[in-house]
Design a protein around this motif. Structure first.
Motif, PDB file in Angstrom:
ATOM      1  N   SER A 151       3.127   2.739  -1.555  1.00  0.00           N
ATOM      2  CA  SER A 151       1.435   3.380  -0.723  1.00  0.00           C
ATOM      3  C   SER A 151       2.124   2.755   0.785  1.00  0.00           C
ATOM      4  O   SER A 151       2.955   2.158   0.898  1.00  0.00           O
ATOM      5  CB  SER A 151       0.560   2.483  -1.319  1.00  0.00           C
ATOM      6  OG  SER A 151       0.551   1.221  -1.241  1.00  0.00           O
ATOM      7  N   LYS A 152       2.387   4.265   1.815  1.00  0.00           N
ATOM      8  CA  LYS A 152       2.449   4.405   3.736  1.00  0.00           C
ATOM      9  C   LYS A 152       2.014   3.214   3.791  1.00  0.00           C
ATOM     10  O   LYS A 152       1.829   2.672   4.884  1.00  0.00           O
ATOM     11  CB  LYS A 152       2.619   5.254   3.648  1.00  0.00           C
ATOM     12  CG  LYS A 152       3.713   6.021   3.192  1.00  0.00           C
ATOM     13  CD  LYS A 152       4.395   7.317   3.554  1.00  0.00           C
ATOM     14  CE  LYS A 152       5.420   7.490   4.710  1.00  0.00           C
ATOM     15  NZ  LYS A 152       4.940   9.276   5.041  1.00  0.00           N
ATOM     16  N   ASP A 153       0.188   3.396   3.739  1.00  0.00           N
ATOM     17  CA  ASP A 153      -1.038   2.769   4.319  1.00  0.00           C
ATOM     18  C   ASP A 153      -0.954   1.565   5.442  1.00  0.00           C
ATOM     19  O   ASP A 153      -0.442   0.261   3.310  1.00  0.00           O
ATOM     20  CB  ASP A 153      -2.150   3.319   3.956  1.00  0.00           C
ATOM     21  CG  ASP A 153      -2.835   2.764   2.676  1.00  0.00           C
ATOM     22  OD1 ASP A 153      -3.211   1.558   2.544  1.00  0.00           O
ATOM     23  OD2 ASP A 153      -1.962   3.606   1.436  1.00  0.00           O
ATOM     24  N   LEU A 154      -1.291   1.627   5.885  1.00  0.00           N
ATOM     25  CA  LEU A 154      -1.031  -0.286   6.740  1.00  0.00           C
ATOM     26  C   LEU A 154      -1.694  -0.700   6.129  1.00  0.00           C
ATOM     27  O   LEU A 154      -1.797  -1.598   5.875  1.00  0.00           O
ATOM     28  CB  LEU A 154      -1.489   0.418   8.496  1.00  0.00           C
ATOM     29  CG  LEU A 154      -0.868   0.773   8.699  1.00  0.00           C
ATOM     30  CD1 LEU A 154      -1.575   0.990  10.701  1.00  0.00           C
ATOM     31  CD2 LEU A 154       0.518   0.490   8.606  1.00  0.00           C
ATOM     32  N   ARG A 155      -3.239  -0.486   4.972  1.00  0.00           N
ATOM     33  CA  ARG A 155      -4.343  -1.594   4.518  1.00  0.00           C
ATOM     34  C   ARG A 155      -3.004  -2.053   3.472  1.00  0.00           C
ATOM     35  O   ARG A 155      -3.269  -3.531   3.597  1.00  0.00           O
ATOM     36  CB  ARG A 155      -5.579  -0.621   3.954  1.00  0.00           C
ATOM     37  CG  ARG A 155      -6.467  -1.693   3.414  1.00  0.00           C
ATOM     38  CD  ARG A 155      -7.852  -1.450   3.583  1.00  0.00           C
ATOM     39  NE  ARG A 155      -8.119   0.104   4.217  1.00  0.00           N
ATOM     40  CZ  ARG A 155      -9.102   0.322   4.132  1.00  0.00           C
ATOM     41  NH1 ARG A 155      -9.662   0.899   2.332  1.00  0.00           N
ATOM     42  NH2 ARG A 155      -9.723   0.562   4.897  1.00  0.00           N
ATOM     43  N   SER A 209      -5.963   4.926   5.536  1.00  0.00           N
ATOM     44  CA  SER A 209      -4.864   5.420   7.071  1.00  0.00           C
ATOM     45  C   SER A 209      -5.288   4.833   8.544  1.00  0.00           C
ATOM     46  O   SER A 209      -4.503   5.710   9.208  1.00  0.00           O
ATOM     47  CB  SER A 209      -4.732   7.038   7.305  1.00  0.00           C
ATOM     48  OG  SER A 209      -6.360   7.440   6.948  1.00  0.00           O
ATOM     49  N   GLY A 239      -8.186  12.245   6.473  1.00  0.00           N
ATOM     50  CA  GLY A 239      -7.004  11.191   6.197  1.00  0.00           C
ATOM     51  C   GLY A 239      -7.408   9.987   4.555  1.00  0.00           C
ATOM     52  O   GLY A 239      -8.535  10.037   4.072  1.00  0.00           O
ATOM     53  N   TYR A 291       7.855   2.837  10.188  1.00  0.00           N
ATOM     54  CA  TYR A 291       7.052   1.212   9.453  1.00  0.00           C
ATOM     55  C   TYR A 291       7.832   0.138   9.797  1.00  0.00           C
ATOM     56  O   TYR A 291       7.117  -1.119  10.083  1.00  0.00           O
ATOM     57  CB  TYR A 291       7.136   1.743   7.741  1.00  0.00           C
ATOM     58  CG  TYR A 291       6.727   1.005   6.856  1.00  0.00           C
ATOM     59  CD1 TYR A 291       6.918   0.048   6.215  1.00  0.00           C
ATOM     60  CD2 TYR A 291       5.190   1.461   6.677  1.00  0.00           C
ATOM     61  CE1 TYR A 291       6.231  -0.924   5.196  1.00  0.00           C
ATOM     62  CE2 TYR A 291       5.158   0.744   5.253  1.00  0.00           C
ATOM     63  CZ  TYR A 291       5.172  -0.158   4.998  1.00  0.00           C
ATOM     64  OH  TYR A 291       4.613  -0.881   3.805  1.00  0.00           O
ATOM     65  N   ASN A 314      -0.222   9.062   7.936  1.00  0.00           N
ATOM     66  CA  ASN A 314       0.289   8.340   7.534  1.00  0.00           C
ATOM     67  C   ASN A 314       1.683   9.024   7.392  1.00  0.00           C
ATOM     68  O   ASN A 314       2.393   8.972   7.097  1.00  0.00           O
ATOM     69  CB  ASN A 314       0.377   7.385   5.937  1.00  0.00           C
ATOM     70  CG  ASN A 314      -1.048   7.037   5.354  1.00  0.00           C
ATOM     71  OD1 ASN A 314      -1.175   6.188   6.794  1.00  0.00           O
ATOM     72  ND2 ASN A 314      -1.399   6.269   4.978  1.00  0.00           N
ATOM     73  N   SER A 315       1.514   9.513   8.633  1.00  0.00           N
ATOM     74  CA  SER A 315       3.015   9.976   9.713  1.00  0.00           C
ATOM     75  C   SER A 315       3.728   9.559   9.902  1.00  0.00           C
ATOM     76  O   SER A 315       4.607  10.252  10.835  1.00  0.00           O
ATOM     77  CB  SER A 315       2.851  11.421   9.421  1.00  0.00           C
ATOM     78  OG  SER A 315       2.106  11.686  11.100  1.00  0.00           O
TER      79      SER A 315
END
Lengths: 436, 447
Positions: A273-277, A71, A67, A226, A219-220
């Motif tokens: 950027s979609k990721d949680l970080r 992610s 990933g 979100y 990250n779907s």
């Protein structure tokens, strides 16, 4: 009376805010395993099944978790391990070895680390083994405890798996996968990597021993999810000490998620950027402005945080250059426009600058060549320009070919905000070369 | 009432802190709010960037020392290999505890050992409930070390599972640091450059006690007026201010003008500052030489920096060799016929005169030429007959030693040695003038 009461409430607030900060900072910066997982239920079940088969049923396995950065691969694994360790049988028997590609940069170090984590240093002692495989086999054999006729299950977790691929002959990977295929000890090898093409990097003999089981974390989730994740991340847990504050806080979070500005900010962030970080970084920044006098997060906090996350750093650096250096950058921009991006050297830039001074400049003094050279070298030091082939000693410094690492839009934007820019310099920047 | 408010630290400390960091209050308050309280977690890594002397190192050190936070400060230019860096961090970490002011040397080879020893140190020192800060100054050097050092430090909090924050200070933007396969992104903080008002405020802070603050502020104003368009570096400006102040005060000391007579003071200092720009600013002469010249009250006109030395005394044939070398470097070979033969016949005009401004050889640099071509041109420009004796060849070698010519390519070439002329146009014109040779007539670019 009222003074004392307000003092009490403020002291309660001070302690309360401190606790809020503690809990949320741990959640955002330290990724504690008590947090919640989002959108990865399938992968969670898959991984849990896999590990249960090893620990409870004694099967050997291998898998790769793939990933992009941020992610949640490590978080997923930690959650699964936590649930696994709740069973007593697993807790007493399972041996874990955590390896990281950044730390164990070659196989020798990796082997020493494995020995250390299995707590076998005394057992191995001073024995010298012929090959890696013998050493590993000895270690696993020694895991049989006393009267048991079967070994304890061992779990190898390889973080930054793509770095292990670059070791010599991929010995460690070969041996680990080999053992997971053939040996009696139940061994599971789990690799975590951010590279999607990881299978192409494996050697043929290593690839054939790998079970080709891949778990993808992509990250779907869409924007509605979100938003939900945003809310969940900001909620205070129900066990929090100061109950009335928790209610007010959570209500505030709910209203934030419905606020138009906040949704816009999150939308912009989501597009980048979609990721949680990165979401955590944004929330952490907004959190740092929470104090006793400002106990609830507002939309403007998030807006501020978003702005500082997305500043253009090169534009900031250009803002701090001296006027002479800005003139040199504009000269380079003109050279790039005329000669379509071909590399230039200092002599050409100085020539352009001289043309400007002689024809158009009223506010710029005609500086000597060495002074202009010093400004040019400052730009080189800041890495705004870069030589094409690296600095070689043989060529003269004035004739070394370079290229500019800024593009025209960045330069024009930076000039708009440049403080006290002389007007003739600005006009020179925007002029086409028709006056040449 | 201090600008900074923090529940953790007493007001007096914060007031003291504020007095030590003028013009940097915003940055310090954002850092304070990010750090939070002692035991709170913070970002695993913070990347601070900004121009030279924008106060990054100073502010960081002052902040950590004033608030007495446990920290380790390492300069990556001093510790230029990973081993030196890791050992330095561990040694400083050891000395953080009060009994042991000078930590003993801790050998540490690899990053793996570093993580293990770091975890041990934190436990033995009871630092578990406080954030430990590791500050890496000049962090751009980390890119030159092994590939796992930078990503390792970015993730140190996760790998050691302790409350530690790594702070990187650098001039270069983060985009040029990012490793290929990505990494844990740090929080980037920008330290803006000082505006002209800030510079004035900070520089006026250093006024010598004998003179009034206004007098010094006027001096700084003049100095900035001359140097601000060229240089905004606080350290350079401070250096220049310190060096030139005595000259500025001369009229007042001699009694010719009083402190408010700005026009006379300006006239006195102006040419002096302009001279300073060509010499001390470029480090062509040392600051002690500069001060000596001021004391001797020498005419600024006599002052010359190293690069202003226009000529070197050369023997007669060496000068012509140099001129011939310059012509060979900057004229294309096909034009030699036109310049150096008596009867060069008809040359097609169009082909010859087609020049693009960009390909002017004076912009592209000197081209290499073989020895034969040099000698051919030499014979044609010297009036009397020159014999190719060993004398001539040894003069060529001494020109190479003086670095006026450079040897191009390998030492043993089958075709003979190739050279390049590395002097500037002004230099060669000065030389040509001493032998009454009009070099401009012979240069292709000036046709």
């Amino acid at each position: 009376m009222s003074k004392r009461k307000s003092k009490e409430t403020s002291s309660v607030n001070g302690e309360c805010i401190s606790q809020v900060q503690r809990i949320l900072r741990e959640r955002f910066c330290h990724q504690c395993p008590n947090g919640k997982l989002f959108g990865v239920q399938l992968q969670y079940k898959h991984l849990l099944e896999l590990l249960k088969r090893t620990t409870i049923h004694g099967e050997s396995n291998s898998a790769l978790i793939i990933g992009p950065r941020g992610s949640g691969k490590t978080m997923l694994l930690n959650h699964v391990l936590k649930e696994l360790m709740e069973a007593k049988q697993v807790r007493e028997n399972l041996m874990q070895v955590h390896l990281n590609g950044l730390l164990q940069t070659n196989d020798k170090i990796a082997l020493k680390e494995i020995t250390r984590q299995l707590q076998m240093e005394n057992v191995v002692g001073d024995k010298v083994f012929g090959s890696f495989a013998e050493n590993l086999a000895f270690l696993l054999e020694a895991l049989k405890k006393g009267d048991r006729d079967s070994s304890c299950p061992v779990l190898f977790i390889l973080d930054e798996f793509d770095l292990f691929v670059h070791h010599k002959n991929q010995t460690l990977l070969y041996n680990l996968f080999d053992i997971s295929q053939s040996a009696q000890t139940p061994v599971t090898v789990i690799g975590l990597t951010c590279r999607q093409d990881i299978l192409e990097l494996l050697e043929k003999r290593v690839k054939s021993r790998f079970s080709h089981r891949q778990i993808y974390l992509m990250n779907s989730f869409d924007f509605k999810q979100y938003l939900r994740i945003f809310k969940e991340q900001l909620y205070l847990p129900a066990e929090f000490l100061y109950k009335p504050f928790t209610q007010k806080w959570n209500k505030n979070v709910q209203s934030l998620s419905e606020d138009r500005t906040v949704q816009d900010v999150l939308q912009n962030h989501f597009h980048c950027s979609k990721d949680l970080r990165s979401l955590h970084m944004l929330l952490m920044l907004a959190l740092s402005s929470i104090t006793v006098s400002h106990p609830f997060m507002t939309g403007s906090d998030l807006l501020e945080a978003s702005k500082s996350c997305r500043m253009d750093s090169k534009a900031n650096i250009v803002h701090g250059l001296s006027v002479l250096e800005i003139c040199l950058i504009i000269a380079m921009k003109h050279l790039n426009d005329v000669y379509e991006g071909e590399p230039f050297n200092f002599q050409m830039v100085y020539n352009e600058f001289q043309k400007f001074i002689q024809r158009k400049a009223h506010s710029m003094y005609n500086f000597e060549k060495p002074v202009v050279m010093k400004a040019f070298e400052h730009l080189l030091q800041l890495e705004l320009i870069k030589p094409i082939e690296g600095l070689c000693v043989r060529a003269q410094r004035e004739y070394l070919l370079m290229k500019l690492l800024l593009d025209n839009n960045q330069i024009m934007d930076a000039l708009q905000v440049y403080p006290n820019c002389p007007t003739d310099v600005k006009q020179w920047a925007t002029s086409s070369l028709s006056w040449l | 009432m201090p600008n900074f408010e923090h529940p953790e630290y007493p007001e007096a400390t914060l007031l003291h802190l504020e007095s030590m960091v003028p013009c940097r209050e915003t940055q310090v308050s954002s850092l304070l709010s990010i750090f939070g309280e002692r035991q709170h977690f913070s970002f695993p890594s913070i990347f601070i960037y900004g121009h030279t002397s924008s106060g990054k190192t100073y502010v960081m050190q002052t902040l950590l020392e004033t608030l007495e936070l446990p920290h380790v400060f390492v300069n990556c230019v001093e510790c230029f290999t990973s081993r030196l860096l890791l050992e330095e961090i561990l040694t400083q970490l050891q000395s953080l505890s009060s009994e042991n002011k000078h930590g003993s040397h801790v050998p540490c080879d690899t990053f793996n050992d570093f993580v293990r020893l770091f975890k041990q140190e934190i436990i033995t020192q009871d630092l578990q409930n406080q954030t430990v800060y590791i500050v890496l100054d000049k962090a751009e050097q980390l890119r030159e070390m092994e590939a796992n050092v930078l990503p390792g430090f970015l993730r140190l909090q996760e790998m050691t599972d302790r409350n530690v924050t790594v702070i990187f200070l650098s001039e270069i933007v983060w985009e040029l640091f990012r490793p290929n396969t990505g990494c844990l992104e740090p929080f980037t903080l920008y330290f803006p450059d000082y505006s002209i008002g800030h510079l004035q405020k900070i520089l006026s802070h250093y006024h010598p006690p004998e003179y009034s603050a206004d007098f010094y502020a006027a001096y700084i104003n003049i100095l900035l007026g001359v140097f601000y368009t060229v240089c905004r570096d606080l350290k350079e400006l401070r250096h220049l201010a310190a060096l030139n102040f005595t000259k500025y005060c001369e009229p007042v000391v001699r009694g010719e003008a009083n402190e408010r007579d700005t026009r006379r003071l300006w006239k006195n200092i102006e040419s002096h500052l302009k001279k300073a720009m060509q010499t001390v600013y470029l480090r062509e002469i040392s600051s002690s030489q500069w001060e000596k010249i001021q004391q001797d009250d020498g005419e600024p006109g006599h002052l010359k920096g190293l690069s202003a030395h226009a000529h070197v005394e050369l023997p007669y044939y060496s000068k012509f060799l140099l001129i011939a070398a310059y012509l060979a470097s900057y004229n294309p070979a096909r034009t030699d016929k036109r310049f150096f033969l008596k009867h060069h016949g008809k040359i097609k005009k169009t082909n010859f005169l087609k020049k693009h401004e960009k390909t002017s050889n004076h912009l592209l640099g000197p081209k290499p030429f073989p020895l034969d071509r040099l000698l051919a041109i030499l014979y044609s420009i010297v009036d009397n007959k020159v014999a190719p004796t060993a004398n001539i060849f040894s003069q060529i070698t001494s020109l190479v030693t003086l670095q006026l010519l450079t040897l191009v390519g390998h030492d043993d070439q089958l075709d003979g040695p190739k050279y390049k002329c590395t002097v500037s146009l002004d230099f060669i014109r000065a030389i040509a003038r001493t032998v009454n040779f009009d070099i401009i007539k012979y240069l292709y670019d000036f046709l």
